[in-house]
Design a protein around this motif. Structure first.
Motif, short mmCIF file in Angstrom:
data_model
loop_
_atom_site.label_atom_id
_atom_site.label_comp_id
_atom_site.label_asym_id
_atom_site.label_seq_id
_atom_site.Cartn_x
_atom_site.Cartn_y
_atom_site.Cartn_z
N UNK A 164 -0.69 32.04 -25.10
CA UNK A 164 -1.48 33.02 -25.84
C UNK A 164 -0.88 33.19 -27.23
N UNK A 165 -1.72 33.34 -28.27
CA UNK A 165 -1.21 33.45 -29.64
C UNK A 165 -0.13 34.51 -29.83
N UNK A 166 -0.28 35.66 -29.24
CA UNK A 166 0.71 36.72 -29.41
C UNK A 166 1.99 36.47 -28.61
N UNK A 167 1.95 35.50 -27.71
CA UNK A 167 3.11 35.20 -26.89
C UNK A 167 3.76 33.87 -27.28
N UNK A 168 3.34 33.30 -28.39
CA UNK A 168 3.78 31.94 -28.71
C UNK A 168 5.28 31.82 -28.94
N UNK A 169 5.89 32.78 -29.63
CA UNK A 169 7.33 32.71 -29.86
C UNK A 169 7.72 31.43 -30.56
N UNK A 170 8.91 30.97 -30.28
CA UNK A 170 9.42 29.75 -30.89
C UNK A 170 9.44 28.63 -29.85
N UNK A 171 8.88 27.49 -30.21
CA UNK A 171 8.89 26.33 -29.33
C UNK A 171 9.27 25.11 -30.15
N UNK A 172 10.11 24.28 -29.58
CA UNK A 172 10.59 23.08 -30.27
C UNK A 172 9.54 21.98 -30.20
N UNK A 173 9.59 21.07 -31.17
CA UNK A 173 8.71 19.92 -31.17
C UNK A 173 8.89 19.10 -29.89
N UNK A 174 10.09 19.12 -29.32
CA UNK A 174 10.34 18.36 -28.09
C UNK A 174 9.53 18.92 -26.91
N UNK A 175 9.31 20.24 -26.89
CA UNK A 175 8.47 20.83 -25.84
C UNK A 175 7.02 20.38 -26.01
N UNK A 176 6.57 20.35 -27.25
CA UNK A 176 5.21 19.90 -27.53
C UNK A 176 5.08 18.42 -27.16
N UNK A 177 6.09 17.63 -27.48
CA UNK A 177 6.07 16.21 -27.15
C UNK A 177 5.96 15.99 -25.65
N UNK A 178 6.66 16.80 -24.87
CA UNK A 178 6.59 16.69 -23.40
C UNK A 178 5.17 16.91 -22.91
N UNK A 179 4.49 17.91 -23.45
CA UNK A 179 3.12 18.20 -23.03
C UNK A 179 2.18 17.08 -23.47
N UNK A 180 2.40 16.53 -24.65
CA UNK A 180 1.58 15.40 -25.11
C UNK A 180 1.74 14.22 -24.15
N UNK A 181 2.97 13.94 -23.76
CA UNK A 181 3.21 12.83 -22.82
C UNK A 181 2.47 13.04 -21.50
N UNK A 182 2.37 14.30 -21.06
CA UNK A 182 1.72 14.63 -19.79
C UNK A 182 0.20 14.59 -19.87
N UNK A 183 -0.38 15.00 -21.01
CA UNK A 183 -1.82 15.24 -21.07
C UNK A 183 -2.63 14.31 -21.95
N UNK A 184 -1.98 13.56 -22.81
CA UNK A 184 -2.72 12.75 -23.78
C UNK A 184 -3.18 11.42 -23.19
N UNK A 185 -4.37 11.00 -23.62
CA UNK A 185 -4.88 9.68 -23.24
C UNK A 185 -4.17 8.58 -24.04
N UNK A 186 -3.63 8.93 -25.21
CA UNK A 186 -2.91 7.96 -26.05
C UNK A 186 -1.67 8.66 -26.59
N UNK A 187 -0.70 8.88 -25.71
CA UNK A 187 0.47 9.68 -26.08
C UNK A 187 1.28 9.05 -27.22
N UNK A 188 1.37 7.73 -27.27
CA UNK A 188 2.15 7.09 -28.34
C UNK A 188 1.56 7.44 -29.71
N UNK A 189 0.26 7.31 -29.85
CA UNK A 189 -0.39 7.63 -31.14
C UNK A 189 -0.29 9.12 -31.44
#
Length: 93
Positions: free
Chosen positions: A46-71
């Protein structure tokens, strides 16, 4: 990094930055919008709960959910500097 330039608008310096979510169709010449999902949306935060998140956390989610994670990971690292300069009113200067 996105193409950018400073222009004068009625005596005020304004930064113009090329949008990263637009491309020109090579066949029709029309501009079209690219699909974009924010990291908070991707991580179901949620936007009000976003806090601080590292790019590595975002990268983990991309690896899990993306159809083309490398790109998508390449794009994440390419765009990261643009988000670092995006102003946030809720932060002290």
């Amino acid at each position: 990094m996105a193409a950018a330039r400073l222009v004068d608008s009625d005596g005020v310096r304004v930064a113009l930055v090329r949008r990263f979510d637009r491309v020109r169709d090579l066949v029709t010449g029309a501009e079209r919008r690219l699909f974009f999902v924010s990291p908070a949306t991707l991580m179901t935060i949620a936007p009000r709960e976003s806090g601080e998140h590292a790019e590595t956390e975002i990268a983990d989610v991309i690896r899990q959910r993306s159809a083309d994670s490398a790109a998508d990971l390449e794009e994440l690292w390419r765009l990261s500097p643009a988000f670092d300069v995006n102003p946030r009113r809720d932060r002290a200067r």
